[in-house]
Design a protein around this motif. Structure first.
Motif, PDB file in Angstrom:
ATOM      1  N   VAL A   1       0.873  -1.182   0.000  1.00  0.00           N
ATOM      2  CA  VAL A   1       0.000   0.000   0.000  1.00  0.00           C
ATOM      3  C   VAL A   1       0.909   1.229   0.000  1.00  0.00           C
ATOM      4  N   PRO A   2       1.318   1.700  -1.181  1.00  0.00           N
ATOM      5  CA  PRO A   2       2.354   2.735  -1.235  1.00  0.00           C
ATOM      6  C   PRO A   2       1.893   4.131  -0.784  1.00  0.00           C
ATOM      7  N   SER A   3       0.596   4.421  -0.893  1.00  0.00           N
ATOM      8  CA  SER A   3       0.139   5.774  -0.554  1.00  0.00           C
ATOM      9  C   SER A   3      -0.803   5.747   0.641  1.00  0.00           C
TER      10      SER A   3
ATOM     11  N   ILE B   1       1.665   6.251   6.090  1.00  0.00           N
ATOM     12  CA  ILE B   1       2.942   6.571   5.445  1.00  0.00           C
ATOM     13  C   ILE B   1       2.818   6.549   3.922  1.00  0.00           C
ATOM     14  N   VAL B   2       3.445   7.542   3.255  1.00  0.00           N
ATOM     15  CA  VAL B   2       3.520   7.538   1.796  1.00  0.00           C
ATOM     16  C   VAL B   2       4.923   7.076   1.411  1.00  0.00           C
ATOM     17  N   THR B   3       5.007   5.986   0.669  1.00  0.00           N
ATOM     18  CA  THR B   3       6.322   5.486   0.257  1.00  0.00           C
ATOM     19  C   THR B   3       6.954   6.468  -0.734  1.00  0.00           C
ATOM     20  N   SER B   4       8.202   6.822  -0.489  1.00  0.00           N
ATOM     21  CA  SER B   4       8.877   7.817  -1.328  1.00  0.00           C
ATOM     22  C   SER B   4       9.112   7.283  -2.735  1.00  0.00           C
ATOM     23  N   ALA B   5       9.303   8.210  -3.668  1.00  0.00           N
ATOM     24  CA  ALA B   5       9.515   7.830  -5.067  1.00  0.00           C
ATOM     25  C   ALA B   5      10.757   6.950  -5.201  1.00  0.00           C
ATOM     26  N   GLU B   6      11.821   7.296  -4.473  1.00  0.00           N
ATOM     27  CA  GLU B   6      13.063   6.525  -4.570  1.00  0.00           C
ATOM     28  C   GLU B   6      12.827   5.093  -4.094  1.00  0.00           C
ATOM     29  N   LYS B   7      12.094   4.992  -2.977  1.00  0.00           N
ATOM     30  CA  LYS B   7      11.856   3.659  -2.427  1.00  0.00           C
ATOM     31  C   LYS B   7      10.956   2.845  -3.357  1.00  0.00           C
ATOM     32  N   ARG B   8      10.020   3.521  -4.011  1.00  0.00           N
ATOM     33  CA  ARG B   8       9.153   2.802  -4.957  1.00  0.00           C
ATOM     34  C   ARG B   8       9.982   2.163  -6.062  1.00  0.00           C
ATOM     35  N   LEU B   9      10.922   2.951  -6.578  1.00  0.00           N
ATOM     36  CA  LEU B   9      11.783   2.410  -7.639  1.00  0.00           C
ATOM     37  C   LEU B   9      12.607   1.226  -7.136  1.00  0.00           C
ATOM     38  N   ALA B  10      13.166   1.400  -5.939  1.00  0.00           N
ATOM     39  CA  ALA B  10      13.986   0.334  -5.358  1.00  0.00           C
ATOM     40  C   ALA B  10      13.157  -0.938  -5.144  1.00  0.00           C
TER      41      ALA B  10
END
Lengths: 488, 488
Positions: free
Chosen positions: B264-266, B273-282
Motif C-alpha cells: 500500500v504505497p500511498s 505513510i507515503v512510500t517515497s519515489a526513490e523507495k518505490r523504484l527500489a
C-alpha cells in the motif's frame, strides 16, 4: 505543439485542457522547467476561453505538475516527469498464464460467454432469457431514486452493512412471509444477485471429500459452473413433466451420501417446468429423511402467469431449517441492478454474513435503496401485471410456432421466458445451430445444461427479447432446417 | 376480524390491503371457500376507499388467492391455504454450525466487525476511516443519475458485461494513463469495490504449497483477512518513515520464495505513510529481481494534500507487467457505490474476467454508469479540491492535538484520513481503549493490523468523521488517560 487538441462534448473544458497538458508532460513533450504559454496565448492556440486555461493551470499546480512564478508565468515542475523504470533495467515481463490457479483456469474453461456465438446485426437470437427492456418503467425507477435520495442521500452514499440495507431486508422478509415462509429462526442476507448468493453458500458449506451435490438434469448453467468451481461432484436426476423424477432421485439417495441438493422448482432453467405442489412436498420429505439440506433457486417464481399459488419449498418446510432460499428479481425486474438475497436459518446467515463481508463488504446501498423504494412505491405489482401479460402472450405465440414448425419429440416449459425442446436421441442441435446461424437465426444448444454431457439433442428457446414477427420467422426457419436434417 | 389493519404512509393503499388479506389467508384466519365481505363493506371496515378494495381483490385473484363468482361475491380459493409440511411429519431441523466449511468458520473468526466496540450515542469515535458524508455533493450525484438515465436508461437496467461498463472502463484507463501508466498490453476489470478485486486476484493466483505473501507490517486488515482466508502464509516487514524497511525486505526475499507481494504505497493503512519515489523504484527493482509479482493497493492515492506527484508502482514499472493495481474511489468519493477496478496485464485480466463472471456476473451497471457520469461531468476535481482542503485541516488539527496530549513514542501519517500512534513496547492499547471507552471515547487498537500478533502498543486514529471539537476533546482524553496509565 498544441495543434492536436480536440474538444469533446459533455465534459468541462478546463478539465479537458488539464488532461491534455498532463498528457504532454507525462509523455515528455513538455519538459521539466519548460515555460508554458501565457493563459491568453494558450487559450487562443487551443480555441478555448482564457478562463478555462486559468482553471486548468490552477488544477495542474495543485496536482504538482506545474508551478507559477509571480510576474514570470508558469513552468513545468522539475519532478513532474515520470520517474519511470530505471533506464538501464530491462522491465520484467512475466507469463501470467503460467501463474493461474486451477480455479481460474477452470473458470475460463467453463466460461461459455467467451465461446458463445456472437449475434451479428440482423440475427434473430433466441439465446437470451434476460427481460425485455422495453417493459422497464424508467419513470418509476427515476422517481424511486429521487424519493430515496431526498430522504437519506448521504446515508446511501456511505458505507452500509454486510447483511444489507435494513428497509430492503425488512421488505423482503415480509415479502417472503407473504409467500408463506415461517420466519421464526430465519434471517436474510443481501447479495450481489443470485450468483454471489450461490457462490457464498457453496463456499460456506462443509463438504466431505470434495463434496457431492444432487440436482435436476438438465439444470441452470451458472449453478453447474459454480458447483464445479467449488469442486463438487454433480449427480443429475432426469426431469418428468411435473418436476424431477422422484423414483430415480430416491434410488440415487439410497446409493451414496450428498452434501446438499440444488433445485429450481419454478420455471426451471432450462426446461421451464414448474414442480407441482405434491412433488414439492414429496421432495421435502425425501431430503429430510436423508438429512440433505436443499438450496432452492427461487428463479422467476414471480413470473407465473397462471393463477394457482404454489409455495416455495422453504415455505412448505414450515419450521424446518434445512432449505436455503436464493431469491432475485433480476429476471423479473432489472438485471442491471445486482441485488439478490439468501433467506435461511439464522445461524447459517450469521456465517454467510462474515463470508460476504470478506468478499465484497456489502452490496451497493444505492442499488438496494433504489430497489426498496421502487417496491415500496407499489411498482412491482403494476410492473408484473404488464410483464406477465406480455410474456404470456409471447410464450403462447412461441409455443404455437414450435408446435407448428418444429419436429420435436418433447416440448416443455409452462411459462417464464423460455421453452425447452428435445429432438430424437441421434439428432445434433449443434449441427442445427450451425445451419440456422448461417441463415441468421441462433438459439442455445441444450448440452451445456446437462450434468453428464448428454443433451446434444436438445435446445433452449428464449423468447423474452424477440419480436412477435421474428419469433414467427425464426421458429419456422429452425423447424424447417431441422426437418430437412431429419430427412423429412 | 379486520380491526387490526393499520395504514402505513408511503405505500399504495390497495397494496397494503392486498398484503393484509393475504396475511389473513396464509395464517388461516380466512379459510378456504370462506366468503369475503363486499368491496363496499370491507372499505368501510378498513377505512379505505372502495376502489382500493376492488384493486386489492383483483390482485389477489390474479395471484390465485381468491376467486370471484358473478353476482355472489369473492371467496378464498380452496388451494390458497398453505400446503405446509405434512401435518404428521416432524420438520427436520439441522445444526448449521456443524456444516460450516473451514473458510466460513475462519471468516467468522476474523470478522472483527462482529466483535468491534459499538459506539453508543454521544461516544466520540475515532474508529472510522470512511469519508465524511457532509462533503458529499448530492446534487451532482442526482444530476449524473438523471443525465445517464436520460441517455440510456434501458441499457443501464439490463444485463451488462463482466469486464465492466465500457464508458467507465475507458474513463478509468485514461485516468490511469494520466498517472503515467503504460497501457500497452494491459487491461481493466471493474469489481464490486477493492475487496472483491483483491479476492478475485488472490483466488486466481497459482500458489506453491498453500501460498506465501510478503507485505508491510502492519497493513490493511481486510487484506490480512483475505490473505488468510485464501490460505496464504503472511510475512510482514516493518515500516520506516518513508515506506517498508528495504534491508529487512531484502533479507526476507533472500531467505525463501514468495508467490506475491502486497503493498500500500500511498497513505498506507494503518500507518498513513507515503512510500517515497526513490523507495518505490527500489522496491520494483527488488521484486523484479526476485521474480515476485506485486499487488498494489491504490488506496487513497487521490487524497494526497501535498503538491508533489508520486507515480504508482504500476506506472513506474513501465512496460513491465508484474504489477497488479487495485483501485477504488470508495474512501475518496462514495463507499455506498461499490465500484473498484483491477488494472493489470491483459492475459491476467482475461482470466479474472471469467472468475468475476462466476462470482457475481458483473458489477451493478447503475453504479458504474452513475460513477462514470459523475466523473465525466468534471465533479471529481471539484470534490477533491473541497475534500483535500477539509481533510488537510482536520489532519493538521488532529496531529497538533496528538502532539500536545498523547505521550506516544512514534506518530506516523502524512495525510489521508487517519494517524497511527505507537506507545512504548510494554504499553497496552486494549487497556487504554477500555479506560477511554468508559469515558465515551473509542479508537482502533493497532494489533489487528499486524501480521505477527505484535502491535499491542499501537493504535489508529481515524479523524474523517469526527468534528473539530470532538477531535480536541477526544484526543485530550486519550492522552490524559494514557499518561495516567503510564504513571505520569
Amino acid at each position: 505543439m498544441f495543434n492536436d487538441f480536440r474538444l469533446a462534448a459533455g465534459r468541462p473544458v478546463y478539465i479537458q485542457v488539464r488532461d491534455y497538458l498532463k498528457g504532454l508532460i507525462l509523455k515528455g513533450a513538455l519538459q521539466s522547467e519548460q515555460k508554458l504559454p501565457s493563459t491568453r496565448e494558450l487559450g487562443e492556440l487551443l480555441g478555448v476561453s482564457r478562463n478555462s486555461v486559468i482553471s486548468a493551470y490552477t488544477l495542474l499546480e495543485e496536482e504538482g505538475f506545474i508551478y507559477a512564478q509571480a510576474g514570470r508565468g508558469s513552468y513545468v515542475a522539475s519532478d513532474a516527469s515520470l520517474p519511470g523504470p530505471a533506464a538501464d533495467a530491462e522491465p520484467w515481463r512475466m507469463d501470467w498464464k503460467e501463474r493461474m490457479s486451477r480455479q481460474a483456469r477452470q473458470a475460463v474453461e467453463l466460461d461459455h460467454m467467451k465461446r458463445g456465438l456472437r449475434a451479428e446485426k440482423g440475427t434473430i437470437s433466441f439465446t437470451s432469457i434476460a427481460p425485455d427492456e422495453q417493459l422497464f418503467d424508467l419513470e418509476n425507477v427515476k422517481r424511486a431514486f429521487l424519493d430515496r435520495m431526498a430522504m437519506e442521500g448521504r446515508v446511501l452514499l456511505n458505507y452500509g452493512y454486510a447483511k444489507g440495507y435494513k428497509p430492503l431486508m425488512d421488505y423482503l422478509l415480509n415479502y417472503m412471509e407473504s409467500k408463506g415462509v415461517d420466519l421464526q429462526g430465519k434471517d436474510i442476507l443481501i447479495t450481489n444477485g443470485f450468483t454471489e448468493g450461490l457462490d457464498i453458500v457453496l463456499s460456506a458449506l462443509h463438504r466431505e471429500s470434495g463434496g457431492a451435490v444432487i440436482c435436476e438434469n438438465p439444470t441452470h448453467y451458472t449453478a453447474i459452473k459454480n458447483l464445479k468451481l467449488h469442486g463438487f461432484e454433480i449427480t443429475g436426476i432426469p426431469m418428468d413433466p411435473d418436476g424431477i423424477d422422484l423414483e430415480r432421485l430416491e434410488e440415487a439417495l439410497a446409493e451414496r451420501a450428498y452434501d446438499c441438493a440444488y433445485l429450481v422448482p419454478s420455471y426451471h432453467n432450462p426446461t421451464g417446468i414448474v414442480t407441482s405442489a405434491e412433488k414439492r412436498l414429496a421432495l421435502l420429505q425425501l431430503f429430510s429423511r436423508y438429512r440433505i439440506p436443499v438450496i432452492e433457486d427461487g428463479f422467476n417464481e414471480e413470473l407465473r402467469y397462471s393463477g394457482s399459488h404454489v409455495a416455495p419449498l422453504i415455505a412448505m418446510a414450515g419450521t424446518g431449517n434445512s432449505v436455503v432460499y436464493l431469491g432475485s428479481f433480476s429476471k423479473v425486474l432489472f438485471p442491471g441492478i445486482r441485488v439478490g438475497w439468501v433467506l435461511a436459518d439464522r445461524a447459517l446467515i450469521d456465517s454467510l454474513e462474515s463470508v460476504k463481508r470478506a468478499r465484497s463488504i456489502h452490496t451497493s446501498t444505492l442499488d438496494q435503496s433504489l430497489l426498496f423504494q421502487y417496491l415500496q412505491n407499489g411498482n412491482l405489482e403494476k410492473y408484473l401485471k404488464k410483464a406477465r401479460m406480455e410474456y404470456k402472450r409471447k410464450y403462447e405465440w412461441t409455443k404455437a410456432c414450435c408446435e407448428r414448425y418444429i419436429p420435436f419429440s418433447r416440448l416443455s416449459g409452462s411459462g417464464g421466458l423460455h421453452l425447452f425442446i428435445e429432438f430424437p436421441e441421434d439428432f445434433d442441435t449443434w449441427k442445427l445451430l450451425e445451419a440456422c446461424s448461417e441463415q441468421g437465426v441462433i438459439f442455445t444448444p441444450g448440452d451445456m445444461f446437462y450434468t453428464d454431457g448428454r443433451g446434444r439433442n436438445t435446445m433452449r428457446i428464449g423468447f423474452s427479447r424477440v419480436s412477435d414477427e421474428d419469433i414467427g420467422t425464426g421458429i419456422r426457419l429452425i423447424g424447417e432446417t431441422a426437418a430437412k436434417m431429419m430427412g423429412n
